[in-house]
Design an enzyme around this catalytic site. Structure first.
Site, short mmCIF file in Angstrom:
data_model
loop_
_atom_site.label_atom_id
_atom_site.label_comp_id
_atom_site.label_asym_id
_atom_site.label_seq_id
_atom_site.Cartn_x
_atom_site.Cartn_y
_atom_site.Cartn_z
N ILE A 163 -44.28 37.67 92.27
CA ILE A 163 -44.13 36.46 93.09
C ILE A 163 -44.82 35.26 92.41
O ILE A 163 -45.19 34.29 93.06
CB ILE A 163 -44.68 36.68 94.52
CG1 ILE A 163 -46.15 37.14 94.49
CG2 ILE A 163 -43.83 37.70 95.25
CD1 ILE A 163 -46.79 37.24 95.87
N THR A 169 -47.23 36.11 90.14
CA THR A 169 -48.52 36.71 89.82
C THR A 169 -48.63 37.14 88.37
O THR A 169 -49.73 37.30 87.86
CB THR A 169 -48.69 37.94 90.71
OG1 THR A 169 -47.42 38.64 90.74
CG2 THR A 169 -49.00 37.53 92.13
N ASN A 190 -54.77 40.25 81.45
CA ASN A 190 -54.30 39.05 80.76
C ASN A 190 -55.13 37.84 81.21
O ASN A 190 -54.93 37.30 82.29
CB ASN A 190 -52.81 38.82 81.06
CG ASN A 190 -52.25 37.66 80.26
OD1 ASN A 190 -52.95 36.71 79.94
ND2 ASN A 190 -50.96 37.75 79.94
N PRO A 191 -56.08 37.42 80.38
CA PRO A 191 -56.97 36.31 80.79
C PRO A 191 -56.21 35.02 81.10
O PRO A 191 -56.68 34.20 81.89
CB PRO A 191 -57.88 36.11 79.58
CG PRO A 191 -57.75 37.34 78.76
CD PRO A 191 -56.40 37.92 79.05
N THR A 241 -52.89 34.62 82.42
CA THR A 241 -52.24 34.63 83.74
C THR A 241 -53.29 34.84 84.85
O THR A 241 -53.13 34.33 85.95
CB THR A 241 -51.17 35.73 83.83
OG1 THR A 241 -51.75 36.99 83.51
CG2 THR A 241 -50.02 35.45 82.88
N GLU A 267 -56.07 37.49 95.69
CA GLU A 267 -56.76 36.89 96.83
C GLU A 267 -58.15 36.35 96.47
O GLU A 267 -58.57 35.34 97.01
CB GLU A 267 -56.93 37.88 97.99
CG GLU A 267 -56.02 39.07 98.02
CD GLU A 267 -54.67 38.80 98.63
OE1 GLU A 267 -53.71 39.44 98.20
OE2 GLU A 267 -54.54 37.94 99.51
#
Lengths: 182, 751
Positions: free
Chosen positions: B476, B478, B644-645, B647, B718
């Protein structure tokens, strides 16, 4: 005009008369260098003409009220909200959508910068952000980092990628001023 | 698909900031979203919504609409028959107790903006025009939508939806609070918020003979939508395929099938034609929202600043037909060491649609109140707000009396404070200035669950050395596509470009909906396992090849990297992975991750599994006008392994913007006289724009977790938002000396 593709309404089955309350108007749109002849309800927005009749769905609908900027395209090089205008008003005016920003397989520097800076998450506002940024750079009003933030404020990004969008645009603007930075 | 660093032959991808594998599709407009699948003969549906919050439809007149040439049908409760009676048929994976809303089920109106009719026509323009010709009469009944007027009517839910944990009090909080040297007591309030992903909800239903449907739906879980459609319309799973390869944001709104899915399927089955229904932006306010919540916090401490007692009450809204629950107060019993904690969570049923999970549901709300109250306590004690957190730091989960699988909140505090320059803060409110701007520095802690859900993956390796991995999960925004590709590529030692990860298709193997920050950990583990299985199979084949260098070697003694299998002891002994398949003569190797395979499930159960954060915020407040702007944020996050730093940072940046939005911008105004949300568009519902964007620094502190899953991944969706709104509020207090406890903090509330 040569090479005019006549578009049948996708919503109409073959052989049937286009259904309408009133008269369908012929509209000739010049998009990404190609000409298209459409027969549209006069109240069809430019955005819906692109998405629903030409299958150019790269231009996004985020509000249909000129409040979010997702539908930004370039009309004669200027950025406009395609949801706030009728298709019939752009007869013959050269339009550029996200599908026409790259040159073949070579991405526009801004497209590459957006990828490198991760200037998007869901990607839905991205075509509008890129078209808007191209328009903004052409306007020549953005003189500082803050100007970029200010002048891009018509394009909402709910994923909150603003920092990265800003950095992508800033990089390309700097490269335009100092090409050796590339 | 394109990815950076592909020229680098090193196939160790986990932890590398590779570019999104779907990046090119997204920047060229080729990524297709649910409402963008066009087909000849496609019909368009426009939804009509109720202007009243409660009552009945007394009459419907569709004759004028039907006279319009090109209009196919108008669906209302009057002509939709034969739908199932039982609640169970309409339940989705969120499993709210109660009766899910059923469109067109009767003439009863349960909430304002309830969808009451669907106009289907041959073009979007005609459907929209005809929808203005439908005449519906209503009879309004008495209604109540105000939470504030009904705080005393709350009930304690006995059970809740998926993921609900009943709050548990411990010790003797009342007595401890009475005996405390220093005590603060405060009530906090925030209004409703709506998710408003940029893409509006849409479903395109492609109809084939014999009621076979291919549905492009905006959802966070294709299997959730598929299961809903099959049960409501009595269809076989094999005849309903739901796809959602790209989702234009969701933030929780796609956790439940929304009504455009029901309506487009209904119309397609009835008319035996393909149908699309896309909601308007206004209708994006017609389904779930973050519930309006009132909270009361009481904190008591001894003179040294150690917490003696905590009392946290939250009263929230739900609809009259479903019990929507969140874990709001639970965090107050878990973030700090304290023996006496009283937790109370109540709901007030109102004439509104059911609320819906919105980014960090419960925690965004509960931690906001707790962390504002902690700031108030720090000032009551006359100590630094960060120092108060450090004094009450807990290494174990005080609610469960067990260790965390890992917890490095300490480094979040330390590194966050250092990068922000917290030690230069002057303690007194209104003591820092920049010209006519008051400067405020505030901080907060954050906490979220690190969930593991059952998930599966399937993988296929072909003799050209290409690997395809699939799972019915979602991306989505992310970064699922990208990180799953990284995990698969690294596990098999293949270049990123040789690996394709596919998702968002109900025909793929099981994955839960993408929610609660669980996808990287859950699906990631499934991808890891399935690729390990492939690896074993490849190695078995490699051993059997004529003249294989690995006849007498075990898999532990070889390395899969750069597309080759190589002996650890002798790098000369090497063979290309593709060559193994070619020389073995197999067409492909295919594996599914065996069910769940959560090897250390029992071990995990002995630990609390959470992510943590520390957020530091600078605000500037115009002393004359009260205008507030956030100018600087440092967010330090402890979330295990960062796959993955690049994203991951983006996810936290987004969370920070959401937190700022919650603190200063977002509020859906409910007019209790009309029972209706009034600012239901993007001009009046405020979210941050480019000009509101501060300088944001994201820090991921090192956190090794060997219990949570083999990757040590905890999830990030979150945690980025949690604690941000409280840090902003605390900064506003520090700038102005004024405690604003009603959110959002707008300029009229500051002076």
């Amino acid at each position: 005009m040569e090479n005019i593709a006549e578009i049948k309404q996708p919503g109409i089955a073959q052989g049937q008369q286009p259904a309408s309350e009133g008269q369908l108007l012929p509209v000739q749109l010049n998009i990404n260098g190609k000409n298209y002849l459409l027969h549209l309800e006069p109240w069809t927005s430019l955005l819906d003409a692109l998405r629903e009749y030409l299958d150019l769905t790269g231009t996004k609908k985020g509000c249909d009220h000129g409040q979010c900027g997702a539908c930004t395209i370039l009309a004669d090089g200027k950025r406009i909200n395609s949801c706030l205008t009728l298709a019939v008003m752009y007869d013959g005016i050269p339009l550029t959508t996200i599908e026409g920003v790259a040159e073949g397989d070579t991405l526009h520097p801004l497209q590459q910068a957006f990828i490198d800076h991760d200037a998007f998450q869901c990607g839905y506002c991205t075509p509008g952000q890129i078209c808007s940024a191209i328009g903004m750079m052409k306007e020549g009003r953005a003189q500082s980092s803050n100007d970029i933030h200010e002048l891009m404020s018509g394009n909402l990004c709910r994923c909150g990628a603003y920092s990265n969008i800003h950095d992508a645009i800033e990089q390309v603007m700097e490269e335009n001023i100092n090409p050796e930075k590339k | 698909m394109n990815a950076s660093n592909t020229t680098n032959t090193d196939t160790s991808y986990i932890g590398r900031p590779v570019n999104r594998v779907d990046g090119v599709l997204k920047v060229t407009g080729k990524a297709q979203y649910a409402g963008e699948y066009n087909t000849s003969g496609l019909l368009h549906g426009i939804v009509i919504c109720s202007p009243i919050p409660r009552g009945k439809i007394t009459s419907v007149s569709t004759s004028d609409a039907l006279k319009v040439k090109g209009v196919k049908k108008v669906f209302t409760h009057e002509n939709v028959k034969g739908l199932p009676w039982f609640d169970l048929s309409y339940k989705d994976m969120e499993l709210l107790p109660g009766s899910p809303f059923r469109p067109f089920y009767s003439n009863e109106i349960l909430f304002s903006q309830q969808p009451v009719a669907l106009v289907v026509a041959e073009s979007l323009e005609l459907a929209r025009y005809a929808s203005t010709l439908v005449r519906i009469q209503y009879e309004t009944a008495e209604f109540e939508t105000s939470l504030e007027r009904n705080l005393k009517k709350g009930f304690t839910p006995r059970r809740g939806k998926t993921g609900y944990e009943k709050p548990k009090s411990r010790g003797k909080a009342e007595r401890a609070l009475k005996k405390a040297d220093v005590k603060v007591e405060a009530a906090y309030f925030h209004g409703a918020e709506h998710h408003n992903p940029m893409e509006m909800f849409s479903s395109t239903v492609l109809y084939e003979n014999d009621d076979k449907l291919t549905i492009y739906d905006k959802t966070q879980g294709v299997l959730n939508s598929q299961s809903y459609v099959t049960r409501v319309f009595g269809l076989k799973s094999k005849n309903v395929r739901v796809l959602s390869p790209f989702v234009g944001g969701a933030f929780g709104s796609g956790l439940r099938p929304q009504y455009q899915l029901f309506m487009s399927v209904l119309a397609a089955l009835d008319l035996k034609q393909s149908v699309r229904v896309t909601l308007t932006r206004q209708q994006m306010f017609s389904f779930g929202h973050r519930p309006i919540t009132w909270q009361k916090l009481e904190l008591g401490a001894n003179k040294e600043g150690r917490l003696m007692g905590i009392s946290h009450t939250a009263i929230s809204e739900t609809s009259r037909f479903e019990t929507y629950t969140e874990n709001v107060v639970n965090w107050s019993g878990r973030l700090y060491e304290c023996e006496n904690v009283r937790l109370d969570y109540q709901l007030v049923p109102l004439d509104v649609n059911s609320p819906l999970d919105m980014r960090a549901p419960g925690a965004a709300t509960g931690v906001l109140a707790l962390e504002c109250a902690m700031d108030e306590l720090a000032y009551a004690l006359n100590i630094d707000p960060l120092e108060l957190r450090l004094k009450n730091y807990t290494e174990i989960d005080p609610a469960m009396k067990r260790a965390f699988s890992s917890k490095n909140l300490m480094d979040c505090y330390k590194q966050g404070a250092e990068h922000f320059g917290w030690e230069k803060r002057s303690y007194q409110p209104r003591s820092m200035k920049d010209g006519k701007h008051l400067i405020g520095w505030g901080m907060s802690s954050g906490m979220w669950d690190a969930m593991m859900m059952p998930a599966r993956a399937k993988a296929r390796l072909t003799p050209d050395g290409k690997l395809t991995v699939s799972s019915a999960t979602a991306d989505i925004g992310t970064g699922t596509y990208t990180i799953m590709t990284q995990i698969a590529a690294e596990t098999l030692g293949l270049p990123l470009n040789d690996v394709t990860f596919m998702l968002g298709d109900s025909s793929f193997v099981f994955a839960p909906f993408e929610g609660g920050s669980s996808t990287a950990a859950s699906v990631g583990t499934a991808v890891l396992y399935v690729c390990q299985n492939i690896k074993e199979e490849v190695f078995k084949l490699a051993q059997k090849i004529d003249g294989s260098p690995f006849h007498n070697t075990s898999i532990e003694k070889v390395v899969f990297a750069n597309g080759y299998i190589t002996s650890e002891d002798d790098p000369q002994q090497t063979i290309a992975i593709a060559e193994v398949l070619q020389r073995s003569g197999v067409k492909f190797i295919e594996e599914k991750s065996t069910d769940l395979k959560l090897k250390n499930l029992i071990k995990q159960g002995k630990y609390s599994r959470n992510t943590h954060s520390a957020v530091f915020v600078e605000v500037k407040v115009d002393e004359d006008l009260g205008m507030i702007s956030v100018t600087r944020v440092v967010s330090a996050v402890a979330a295990g392994t960062i796959i993955n730093p690049k994203t991951s940072r983006s996810q936290v940046l987004g969370g920070v913007i959401w937190g700022i939005s919650m603190a200063l911008h977002e509020d859906t105004f409910l007019d209790n006289n009309l029972g209706r949300f009034m600012n239901h568009d993007l001009a009046e519902y405020h979210i941050p724009v480019h000009a509101d964007n501060p300088e944001i620094e994201v820090i991921f502190v090192r956190e090794k977790d060997e219990i949570i899953n083999p990757l040590g991944v905890k999830g990030l969706g979150e945690i980025g938002i949690i604690g941000v709104a409280s840090a902003v509020a605390n900064a506003v207090f520090h700038a102005t000396g004024k405690r604003v406890r009603e959110f959002p903090i707008t300029l009229d509330k500051v002076f």
